[in-house]
Design an enzyme around this catalytic site. Structure first.
Site, PDB file in Angstrom:
ATOM      1  N   PRO A  63       3.577  -0.998  -1.715  1.00  0.00           N
ATOM      2  CA  PRO A  63       2.177  -0.870  -2.142  1.00  0.00           C
ATOM      3  C   PRO A  63       1.335  -0.171  -1.078  1.00  0.00           C
ATOM      4  O   PRO A  63       1.581  -0.339   0.119  1.00  0.00           O
ATOM      5  CB  PRO A  63       1.739  -2.324  -2.319  1.00  0.00           C
ATOM      6  CG  PRO A  63       2.696  -3.137  -1.519  1.00  0.00           C
ATOM      7  CD  PRO A  63       3.989  -2.384  -1.527  1.00  0.00           C
ATOM      8  N   HIS A  64       0.390   0.618  -1.536  1.00  0.00           N
ATOM      9  CA  HIS A  64      -0.517   1.310  -0.615  1.00  0.00           C
ATOM     10  C   HIS A  64      -1.702   1.814  -1.398  1.00  0.00           C
ATOM     11  O   HIS A  64      -1.675   1.865  -2.631  1.00  0.00           O
ATOM     12  CB  HIS A  64       0.193   2.478   0.071  1.00  0.00           C
ATOM     13  CG  HIS A  64       0.747   3.484  -0.904  1.00  0.00           C
ATOM     14  ND1 HIS A  64       1.960   3.294  -1.536  1.00  0.00           N
ATOM     15  CD2 HIS A  64       0.252   4.641  -1.395  1.00  0.00           C
ATOM     16  CE1 HIS A  64       2.188   4.323  -2.350  1.00  0.00           C
ATOM     17  NE2 HIS A  64       1.152   5.150  -2.292  1.00  0.00           N
TER      18      HIS A  64
END
Lengths: 143, 96
Positions: A63-64
């Site tokens: 995730p980012h």
């Protein structure tokens, strides 16, 4: 070499949903002073809006969000879930390893991504991460 | 030839893919330049082919160029097996 210190690593963490897992990985970055709380919300929103493409390989999610969503310095966290969680990816579910990443500009984090891909793409190192009982075992596995 | 790699944010997986595609092309003696972009910016970009995760590739079905879909972005063999035939075909067509 991956920029992983003990404060940004959790082994056998508990999360019931993908969102909980993303928030946990993000909160490690916030607690370490590397990202603002809003960055975690942006990661969750990205996952909700764009979908489970962050599950880049079987069992692994990164995730980012984007630098402007509140990254203070380039960062990475690693959460190994006790029980795998479904992210909704057609090929790579369920997820057991969640590595939140943050960069401060568009390309400065390329080196970190390359290092991450080479560690996670190495079957022996990945197995070491999955089996490490302690942070120091994990550190040895990824060297 | 030119590749555009695509992910949701233009920041994570697309950069990983771009590096990997360029490394594979170079290994086989081809020069590929390109950029990593987010899904919104990808539509209508000028390039010879696109590469994206399967999830994102499905959103790019309206593009005029070939879109290569990768399931496991850490699997160099999968990327090589899917991307090299496209690179060779484009090189043949362009006479490059």
């Amino acid at each position: 070499m991956l920029p992983l210190s003990q404060e940004v690593v959790r082994l056998d963490a508990e999360a019931k949903t993908a969102e909980e897992a993303i928030r946990l990985a993000g909160s490690l970055l916030v607690e370490a002073g590397k990202a603002e709380a809003g960055y975690v919300d942006a990661m969750v929103n990205g996952f909700r809006e764009i979908g489970p493409y962050i599950v880049l390989a079987p069992g692994i999610a990164i995730p980012h969000a984007r630098p402007e969503h509140g990254v203070k310095e380039q960062c990475l966290s690693l959460v190994r879930l006790k029980e795998p969680v479904v992210f909704g990816h057609p090929a790579n579910d369920p997820v057991r390893l969640v590595c939140a990443i943050g960069g401060v500009d568009n390309t400065g984090h390329i080196g970190m991504l390359q290092a991450l891909a080479s560690v996670l793409g190495d079957a022996n190192k990945l197995q070491g991460i999955m089996e490490a009982a302690t942070f120091s075992e994990l550190q040895r596995a990824i060297q | 030839m030119r590749v555009v790699t695509v992910c949701g944010m233009g920041f994570g997986t697309s950069l990983m893919l771009l590096m990997e595609v360029q490394a594979i092309a170079q290994k086989h003696g081809f020069s590929v330049d390109g950029e990593a972009v987010d899904l919104g910016s990808a539509k209508g970009k000028t390039c010879d082919f696109m590469v994206a995760s399967g999830e994102i590739a499905a959103e790019l079905s309206g593009e005029s160029v070939e879109v290569v879909a990768i399931d496991n972005l850490l699997d160099k063999q999968e990327i090589e097996a899917k991307v090299m035939p496209v690179i060779r075909r484009i090189a043949d067509t362009k006479g490059a």
